[in-house]
Design a protein around this motif. Structure first.
Motif, short mmCIF file in Angstrom:
data_model
loop_
_atom_site.label_atom_id
_atom_site.label_comp_id
_atom_site.label_asym_id
_atom_site.label_seq_id
_atom_site.Cartn_x
_atom_site.Cartn_y
_atom_site.Cartn_z
N THR A 140 4.89 30.33 -95.36
CA THR A 140 4.00 29.71 -94.38
C THR A 140 3.56 28.35 -94.90
OG1 THR A 140 1.97 30.60 -95.37
CG2 THR A 140 3.12 31.99 -93.76
N GLY A 141 2.95 27.56 -94.03
CA GLY A 141 2.39 26.29 -94.47
C GLY A 141 1.31 26.49 -95.51
N ARG B 244 6.84 26.72 -84.46
CA ARG B 244 7.04 25.90 -85.65
C ARG B 244 6.35 24.55 -85.45
NH1 ARG B 244 11.26 27.85 -88.81
NH2 ARG B 244 11.88 25.75 -89.48
N GLU C 12 -2.56 28.50 -88.43
CA GLU C 12 -1.61 29.60 -88.54
C GLU C 12 -2.20 30.92 -88.07
OE1 GLU C 12 1.65 27.97 -91.67
OE2 GLU C 12 0.02 29.14 -92.58
N ALA D 119 10.88 31.12 -90.99
CA ALA D 119 10.38 30.55 -92.24
C ALA D 119 10.15 31.65 -93.28
CB ALA D 119 9.08 29.80 -91.98
N ARG E 46 10.68 27.08 -96.46
CA ARG E 46 9.76 26.98 -95.32
C ARG E 46 10.49 26.49 -94.07
NH1 ARG E 46 4.47 23.14 -95.09
NH2 ARG E 46 5.99 21.72 -96.02
N ARG E 47 11.52 25.68 -94.23
CA ARG E 47 12.28 25.18 -93.08
C ARG E 47 13.25 26.21 -92.50
NH1 ARG E 47 13.56 20.67 -96.70
NH2 ARG E 47 11.86 19.15 -96.57
N VAL F 108 5.69 24.12 -90.70
CA VAL F 108 6.96 24.05 -91.43
C VAL F 108 7.20 22.68 -92.06
CG1 VAL F 108 8.08 25.91 -90.15
CG2 VAL F 108 8.17 23.56 -89.26
N VAL G 212 3.36 28.46 -87.31
CA VAL G 212 3.80 28.32 -88.70
C VAL G 212 4.01 26.83 -88.97
CG1 VAL G 212 5.50 28.94 -90.44
CG2 VAL G 212 4.96 30.56 -88.62
N CYS H 33 13.03 19.95 -90.08
CA CYS H 33 12.39 21.26 -90.20
C CYS H 33 12.41 22.05 -88.89
CB CYS H 33 10.96 21.13 -90.73
SG CYS H 33 9.83 20.25 -89.66
N ALA I 136 11.02 21.65 -86.03
CA ALA I 136 9.69 21.88 -85.48
C ALA I 136 9.76 21.93 -83.96
CB ALA I 136 8.73 20.79 -85.93
#
Length: 362
Positions: A191-192, A229, A247, A188, A183-184, A254, A252, A307, A309
């Motif tokens: 997805t979350g 992110r 989302e 990605a 995911r990171r 992350v 996304v 991650c 973000a």
């Protein structure tokens, strides 16, 4: 969708559904509540255990009646579902004291069993783990862990296979950490919403391990997911509703810092005995209900960088206001645009602030 991910999604969709059948003679079916639950002990006892979840779409009137509408709606929903028999035939309910709402749920269940025995509620038990940085707290936790282990042995009539259970859960932690790296990735590869399913699939630990291994083996064929992110902080999310809403706006998720997603503490339990287990849960991560704002901010800053973000999104439900107190310190530490969504309805998200052109100004 790849086979392993589809199977994990299917198992996630079954979480909280009525459980039918038993794992074997004397093996209790246990529903548990709370982020501090030493799940290794449940596995060591051979219990068929799953985490109880609420449902934003179902009527919570019974839970509201006994807990009051000032309590986190997740706890109210779980109580309402228990009273309605939504979880099927449970032998026991075990509650950890991860927050005030969980503790209130325990007291309500215990008192209802006493004054309304006709409801035939399952026996309820409290695992009271504390988190103060003191030796006396560590000793207290060791005693509580030992008492819970003894109670499980009394329930099942057999000794616990603790070393085997700890090894299995450590392996699951390792595989979940590897899945979190997917995911990171940029872009990605999960997805979350997909990661919620990967982490929260309602499966015995050995079956979960097998599917995680398959998922990682298939990782090269996972789809790529572009979008802004987001690191999500704040209240727990025991359903996918909020993730799906965020989302659907082209973001996304992350990373997160709640107990239904990536574990706050992914390190393995450092041994196969009760002492190591007590130590692990004593230091199980900086949640909003028991850590300082500075500790939470430092954790978020590290996670945001890890991650990669681009936006910090702090979400807190009505009835679960503690996470909102941390937002100013988190925003300062994260060093990226940040949005706070406060007093949100359970399973809902007013994303007006997220849609603004300049989230830094929110």
């Amino acid at each position: 969708m790849l086979a392993a991910l589809a199977a994990l999604e299917e198992a996630y969709a079954r979480r909280g559904a009525p459980f039918e059948g038993r794992t074997g003679a004397g093996a209790p079916v246990v529903g548990y509540v709370g982020a501090d639950m030493p799940v290794e002990l449940l596995t060591a006892a051979g219990a068929r255990a799953f985490r109880l979840t609420g449902d934003p779409e179902s009527d919570s009137a019974l839970g509201d009646r006994y807990l009051g509408r000032g309590v986190d709606p997740v706890a109210r929903s779980v109580l309402a579902r228990l009273l309605a028999g939504a979880f099927g035939d449970l032998d026991r309910v075990v509650v950890s004291r991860d927050c005030e709402a969980s503790l209130r749920l325990f007291y309500a269940l215990r008192e209802l069993s006493r004054v309304e025995p006709g409801r035939r509620l399952p026996e309820v038990y409290l695992v009271d783990i504390l988190h103060l940085p003191h030796r006396t707290t560590a000793l207290y936790n060791r005693r509580r862990i030992g008492e819970f282990a003894a109670r499980l042995e009394a329930w099942t009539g057999r000794p616990l296979d603790l070393a085997g259970a700890v090894a299995a859960h450590n392996e699951r932690r390792r595989l979940l950490a590897a899945a979190a790296e997917l995911r990171r990735a940029v872009p990605a590869r999960l997805t979350g919403r997909q990661f919620l399913a990967v982490a929260g699939a309602a499966l015995p630990v050995e079956e979960h391990i097998a599917l995680l291994e398959r998922l990682l083996a298939e990782a090269g064929r996972l789809a790529e997911h572009a979008g802004r992110r987001v690191f999500l902080s704040g209240s727990d999310h025991d359903t996918p509703h909020v993730y799906e809403a965020i989302e659907s706006e082209g973001h996304v998720i992350v990373g997160e810092d709640h107990s239904f997603g990536e574990p706050l503490r992914a390190e393995p339990v450092g041994g196969g005995g009760l002492d190591a287990l007590a130590e692990h849960y004593h230091h199980s991560g900086p949640t909003a209900h028991r850590a300082t704002a500075a500790e939470r901010a430092a954790h978020v800053a590290t996670a945001v960088r890890r991650c990669r973000a681009e936006l910090l999104l702090a979400y807190s439900r009505a009835g679960d206001e503690a996470p909102a107190w941390d937002f100013p310190a988190q925003r300062a530490a994260a060093g990226i645009p940040a949005v706070s969504l406060e007093r949100q309805e359970y399973g809902r998200s007013d994303l007006t602030a997220l849609r603004k052109d300049d989230p830094c100004a929110v």
